[in-house]
Design an enzyme around this catalytic site. Structure first.
Site, PDB file in Angstrom:
ATOM      1  CB  CYS A  17      -0.953  -0.004   1.196  1.00  0.00           C
ATOM      2  SG  CYS A  17      -2.304  -1.196   1.032  1.00  0.00           S
ATOM      3  CG  ASP A  91     -10.997  -1.997   0.897  1.00  0.00           C
ATOM      4  OD1 ASP A  91     -10.502  -1.509   1.926  1.00  0.00           O
ATOM      5  OD2 ASP A  91     -10.493  -1.877  -0.228  1.00  0.00           O
ATOM      6  N   GLY A 139     -10.732 -13.544 -13.345  1.00  0.00           N
ATOM      7  CA  GLY A 139      -9.818 -12.426 -13.268  1.00  0.00           C
ATOM      8  C   GLY A 139      -9.382 -11.931 -14.622  1.00  0.00           C
ATOM      9  CG  HIS A 140      -8.085  -8.581 -17.473  1.00  0.00           C
ATOM     10  ND1 HIS A 140      -8.423  -9.144 -18.680  1.00  0.00           N
ATOM     11  CD2 HIS A 140      -7.328  -7.490 -17.762  1.00  0.00           C
ATOM     12  CE1 HIS A 140      -7.905  -8.419 -19.662  1.00  0.00           C
ATOM     13  NE2 HIS A 140      -7.228  -7.414 -19.126  1.00  0.00           N
ATOM     14  CB  SER A 141      -3.445 -11.726 -16.567  1.00  0.00           C
ATOM     15  OG  SER A 141      -3.731 -12.442 -17.762  1.00  0.00           O
ATOM     16  CG  ASP A 227      -9.219  -1.158   5.276  1.00  0.00           C
ATOM     17  OD1 ASP A 227      -9.522  -0.026   4.844  1.00  0.00           O
ATOM     18  OD2 ASP A 227      -8.986  -2.119   4.536  1.00  0.00           O
TER      19      ASP A 227
END
Length: 348
Positions: A17, A91, A139-141, A227
């Site tokens: 992060c 989240d 997902g996606h790559s 968070d």
């Protein structure tokens, strides 16, 4: 001869992060003169910098939608996957909801790192999804210059129990469910200064799911929840204060922290994100020492939940925390707005 261990952190310019664009720059990016589309069923959008969007689908049920991704904060591929997934799922818990599904976001430098390493990263993410009771459903790559992993997560929540970061009240006590110092310890590891007895501490802290958030949602006296991630404790607390029209007093000695963080700060193990954080919101904070600044602005990756709790709900919060193996004590309190004081004041 065994092949040398891969050090994923050497393939990225940022870490976890700490990769986040600073709040000051992000404000410029998100500023718009366009008229916003109004949807009465969108219960939480981006007006209050909340952790996720919430959409009312009827019958008292809200759908939570969120995404989070970043570059490696640890060298081990499987652990990187675990941390990225835990951070993204958090989240949903921070809004008081329960995750139901996730899809992966993967960027991979296929000319530098073997696909088998990416497989280990995905396996780590899948492992955490199973711990959270959800499927990694797709997902996606893309081929990217640096390794990136994250999730887009869908959750559900009772519309009566959504926990926003803009509904805190004066008189609330503040609680934090994980210790600070993740950015400091991971920087110490990157600089080869981490002591043997502290190896793995930051990783295991980052891999703890914030599941208690779904249970805290049932307590009306929990007026706000978020968070603590890349903007550090002071950054995310300032968002609560600004969104709720309150101010805060933090008791520095009561704030949980990972072992030896002060020693590592003295050795220069401070991530670059700390300074960017302070530059963005330091003008809102009262007097504090350099040591306090380095800890309270430390960018957390997959950090703990920050709760604002009315006094009559403290016992309920502590009871739920105990059920999850945690012992919580207040780290500060919220006060009514007073222009003569800083937004957040630090006391010993």
């Amino acid at each position: 001869m065994a092949s040398p261990a891969i050090r994923l952190t050497q393939y990225s310019h940022g870490a976890g992060c700490g990769c986040k664009i600073s709040p000051k720059v992000l404000d410029k990016i998100l500023h718009t003169e366009q008229q916003k589309f109004f949807d009465p069923r969108l219960l939480v959008g981006n007006e209050t910098r909340d952790d996720a969007a919430v959409y009312d689908i009827g019958n008292g049920v809200g759908i939570i939608s969120t995404t989070d991704f970043f570059m490696p904060i640890v060298d081990d591929p499987f652990d990187f996957g675990r941390i990225a997934a835990t951070n993204a799922i958090s989240d949903v818990y921070a809004m008081g909801g329960k995750p139901i599904m996730a899809i992966a976001i993967l960027g991979w430098p296929i000319d530098k790192l073997a696909p088998e390493i990416a497989q280990q990263v995905i396996e780590g993410g899948r492992y955490v999804c199973q711990q959270a009771g959800i499927s990694l459903a797709g997902g996606h790559s893309i081929d990217a210059p640096e390794p990136i992993l994250g999730l887009a997560v869908t959750g559900i929540v009772s519309t009566e129990q959504v926990k926003k970061n803009s509904a805190a009240k004066p008189g609330c006590k503040l609680f934090l469910t994980k210790p600070l110092g993740i950015g400091i310890l991971t920087t110490a590891e990157k600089k080869s200064k981490l002591r043997p007895e502290h190896r793995g501490l930051a990783t295991e802290t980052m891999c703890q799911l914030n599941k208690p958030g779904a249970d805290f949602a049932h307590i009306p006296g929990v007026t706000a929840m978020t968070d603590v991630t890349g903007f550090g404790l002071l950054g995310h607390l300032s968002e609560i204060c600004q969104g709720s029209g309150v101010q805060a007093i933090l008791h520095y000695s009561a704030i949980p922290r990972l072992p030896a963080v002060e020693d590592y700060i003295a050795e220069g193990c401070v991530p670059g994100g700390t300074g960017r954080n302070f530059d963005s919101y330091g003008h809102l904070i009262g007097n504090m020492s350099d040591l306090q600044k380095q800890l309270l602005c430390d960018p957390q990756t997959s950090g703990g939940l920050l709760l604002a709790v009315l006094p009559d709900a403290e016992a309920d919060v502590q009871a739920i925390a105990a059920q999850h193996g945690m012992t919580l004590s207040p780290i500060g309190e919220l006060t009514s707005a007073d222009s003569r004081r800083a937004l957040i004041e630090i006391v010993v």
